[in-house]
Write a protein that holds these residues in place. Sequence first.
Motif, PDB file in Angstrom:
ATOM      1  N   ASN A  33     -12.106   3.807   3.991  1.00  0.00           N
ATOM      2  CA  ASN A  33     -11.188   3.257   3.140  1.00  0.00           C
ATOM      3  C   ASN A  33      -9.750   3.892   3.499  1.00  0.00           C
ATOM      4  N   THR A  35      -5.962   4.597   4.309  1.00  0.00           N
ATOM      5  CA  THR A  35      -4.679   4.587   3.914  1.00  0.00           C
ATOM      6  C   THR A  35      -3.784   5.205   4.838  1.00  0.00           C
ATOM      7  N   TYR A  36      -2.570   4.707   5.277  1.00  0.00           N
ATOM      8  CA  TYR A  36      -1.778   5.115   6.073  1.00  0.00           C
ATOM      9  C   TYR A  36      -0.466   5.501   5.422  1.00  0.00           C
ATOM     10  N   VAL A  37       0.032   6.821   5.075  1.00  0.00           N
ATOM     11  CA  VAL A  37       1.083   7.148   4.444  1.00  0.00           C
ATOM     12  C   VAL A  37       2.005   7.905   5.713  1.00  0.00           C
ATOM     13  N   ARG A  66      -3.601   9.987  -2.895  1.00  0.00           N
ATOM     14  CA  ARG A  66      -4.705   9.160  -2.692  1.00  0.00           C
ATOM     15  C   ARG A  66      -5.795   9.734  -2.199  1.00  0.00           C
ATOM     16  N   ASP A  71      -9.367   7.573  -1.070  1.00  0.00           N
ATOM     17  CA  ASP A  71      -9.165   7.158   0.069  1.00  0.00           C
ATOM     18  C   ASP A  71      -9.158   8.196   1.279  1.00  0.00           C
ATOM     19  N   TRP A 551      -5.983   0.289  10.882  1.00  0.00           N
ATOM     20  CA  TRP A 551      -5.099   1.037  10.147  1.00  0.00           C
ATOM     21  C   TRP A 551      -3.669   0.273   9.657  1.00  0.00           C
ATOM     22  N   ASP A 555       0.655   2.010   5.230  1.00  0.00           N
ATOM     23  CA  ASP A 555       0.678   1.267   3.920  1.00  0.00           C
ATOM     24  C   ASP A 555       2.030   1.794   3.009  1.00  0.00           C
ATOM     25  N   VAL A 556       2.322   3.171   3.482  1.00  0.00           N
ATOM     26  CA  VAL A 556       3.614   3.509   2.635  1.00  0.00           C
ATOM     27  C   VAL A 556       4.549   4.151   3.639  1.00  0.00           C
ATOM     28  N   GLU A 591       3.913  -2.213   5.185  1.00  0.00           N
ATOM     29  CA  GLU A 591       3.408  -3.023   3.580  1.00  0.00           C
ATOM     30  C   GLU A 591       4.463  -2.526   2.755  1.00  0.00           C
ATOM     31  N   ARG A 592       4.632  -1.266   2.579  1.00  0.00           N
ATOM     32  CA  ARG A 592       5.388  -0.736   1.435  1.00  0.00           C
ATOM     33  C   ARG A 592       6.599   0.351   1.863  1.00  0.00           C
TER      34      ARG A 592
END
Length: 910
Positions: A33, A35-37, A66, A71, A551, A555-556, A591-592
């Motif tokens: 799952n 999530t790339y921060v 997360r 995640d 990936w 994501d953020v 993305e964000r």
Amino acid sequence: MARRGTYASQAVKEYWQYVWDREDAYELADAENPTYVLGMFPYTSGTLHMGHVRNYAITDAYARYRRMCGDDVLHPMGWDAFGLPAENAAYERYTDPESWTEACIAQMREDMADMGFGYDWSREITTCRPDYYRWNQWFFREFHEAGLVEYKAAEVNWCPDCETVLADAQVQEPDPGTGDGDGIGEAPAADTDAGPDTDAGVDADVGPDAHDHAGVCWRCETPVGRRELDQWFFTITDYAEELLAGLDDLDGWPDSVREIQRNWIGRREGARVTFEVEGHGDVDVFTTRLDTICGATYLAVSPGHDLAAALAAKDESVARYVDAARASAHGGMSGVETDATAVNPVTGEELPVYVAAYVLEDVGTGAVMGVPAHNERDHSFAMEQDLPLRQVVEPVDGSADGLPGEPYTDAGMLVDSGDYDGLASSAARERLLSDLAAAEPDVTYRLRDWLISRQRYWGTPIPVVHCEECGPVLVPEADLPVELPEFVQTTGNPLEDIDSFVETECPECGRPAERETDTMDTFVDSSWYFLRYLSPDLDTAPFDQEVAGEWLPVDVYVGGEEHAVLHLLYIRFFTRALADLGLVDVQEPVERLVNQGTVLYDGTKMSKSKGNVVNPHEYGAETTRLFVLSAAHPERDFEWTARAVSSSYDLQQTLHGLVESFVERAGVREEREPHDEYVAREIDRTIAAATADYERFRFHQAVTEIRQLAALLGQYRDYDTPHEAVYRRGLGTLTRLVAPLTPYLGEEMWNLLRGEGLVAHADWPTPERDVADYDVERRLVRTLREDVRDIFDVANIENADEIEITVAPDWMYRAHEVARSADEGDALVGQILEDDAVPAGEDAQAYAEELLERRQELERMLDADAEYGLLDRAAWLLSDEFDAAVTVRRADGDDGAEKARPGKPAVHIR
């Protein structure tokens, strides 16, 4: 771990750092799952400053949150390590850029560890090392083969002190208070020429010329000049339309950044018009205001235009002006009249031809039709050169137009334009395009190709060999990386003076040749670094394409808005180019996007030059972290004050003290009372609210939730012996809610509570009950407590024996819901009275009319049973605050509760 009493992160940080390292707490292998921060990696300036801390506290808090939600979180860190500042720092300290940079990295890595940032250090990258910049050179080859690289002469900004090219964004007004950079490129070190900061050369209805003032170097404040050099470019303009259209799909990006990029790309629809210049052929101009063509009183070309060169070859005065203008970055409204004349294709009139500094060679066509009555820059030039104004558009409503003192730049009705008189501007443009063989529709962009050449040592060598026979030749892939030689201190471009680097053989013909001595713009390094984190040790490719497919997009991504038209535009260009090369599956990299605000001190940005810098470690790592996250929304600026910081310190002490006192408790209760149920449900409400806040990066509101729950638990503990399960769950919830913000404190509290494993790996708390109405429930209790306090104050009541709370009769809740659900055009009173649950009578009639008056402001309410149950459970709060017995009851008949309404019970104090 901390001793009993005052909590101090300094006393426990080494222990928890050791545990995190031992457990590989933040390393990530496989991901189900993902999530790339990511926070924008820092320029290696030596120490972390408050801008860094705010950026990385945001990403760290979200990454930890997360991860606790289940995640598989990738949260890496690396170093933007090339660039001119390192050369300058090395010069000042009698060392070399590599040694200085490595020392800075070591210090900043230690600072980050102290702050408790949870990075996967196994993925660390450093852009100045050959195993990284090898792939910059590989990308250069790939782009070159795809037709995305050009080598051409270009007029550039030149700093005579730094002896290097400057991007438009690096030519600035002197401003000692701009502050210290907080990320990529150490802003404002924007090594980029991706887009202009001027429209000169695009005729009509554009803004002021950014070159029409004295510019200075961003680094040393030396006045900037102009030079023509052979330079390497990435043709980002090939992607202008794609980059512009793609902005519409970036819903997760701030509107401000998207608008900045739109303006920077600067798409303009207009017309390309050909003017015949006697003896010199045709000259094209681009205009968005073809309707003003009859008002042209001159033609002007840039000093770099082919016509200017041809005229200069025959006219010494023109040649002198061209040379002077091309050597200066700020020619203002200077110009020189030539002997040439141009013919207006509409009127047939001959117009004088000027060479003018305000017209830029690489914007539009490098030529403008001068319409001083309807264009601001043309007007300024005409005033300076004593040229005539001719009005050909006037306001439709006959209002004043400002001429001749100011140009009239709006659309209107054509006058003095022959057959086109009386037409509106838009209609005239259409007619002129249809009628004129010399005009055709055209689109231009302000965006210019990305100049990547830098005449400095500390950067990626451009992998090209110059051969007299073969011309520029790419270094073969097998010979990459072309590594930097040992540093030699010199002025100008240091690589030019290192014979062992320069002298080589042509890869094609084998004859003696010379290496390219320019290095790449450091923004090349940061345009793809987010991909290298995915496969940092891969030596056969810059990144693993399959892993990238899992990936991307990021994501953020968190960083400053100042990078909107520099780094943030380049990563979009790189990603699209890589997609076209078949290397990635996405068109957009992020993305964000979250833009963090500025930390202010005495109303201004913290800056070494102003002496208003606060060391992040001065108040302790976690106090600083907690304050920068709680002071404001991440996108807002906020003021650093010692008093406000102290509240963050106090909150840590409160939280730690609650847990510590629980561990040392004398006893607990097992039986469950109504007030236990209230606290249990408020825990659920807090979880719901704080979770929503974390999702929306409202960490400041999450901290408020933590404060309020801590205060409630403290009140609960003091009111009665706490219920074991309720109180323990409340403390466990507090611990997990605060852990992403203050990781050392979170681990300490978790350990005291005997939580399993690390809190960094604990599950995020979830409500045990339905909390869909938590905001309504909180509003009801808050309003009731405020009403009771008001009654005590207004009636001057010092002591009370009993507080009686009476909720409204059931039918009122039904009437309220009917009113909220009714359509605007419904006969509301009749609809309420016709409902079976509403009794007939004057009370119902009066309440229905009351609802009619308030229908626009009616809020969602609990039903009668839910309101009664909530207030019964919350009664202990009033009892504790006012030391009085509290009774909650339902209204029944004519019992004096006529003032009770849904959401606002009647209150009687005895």
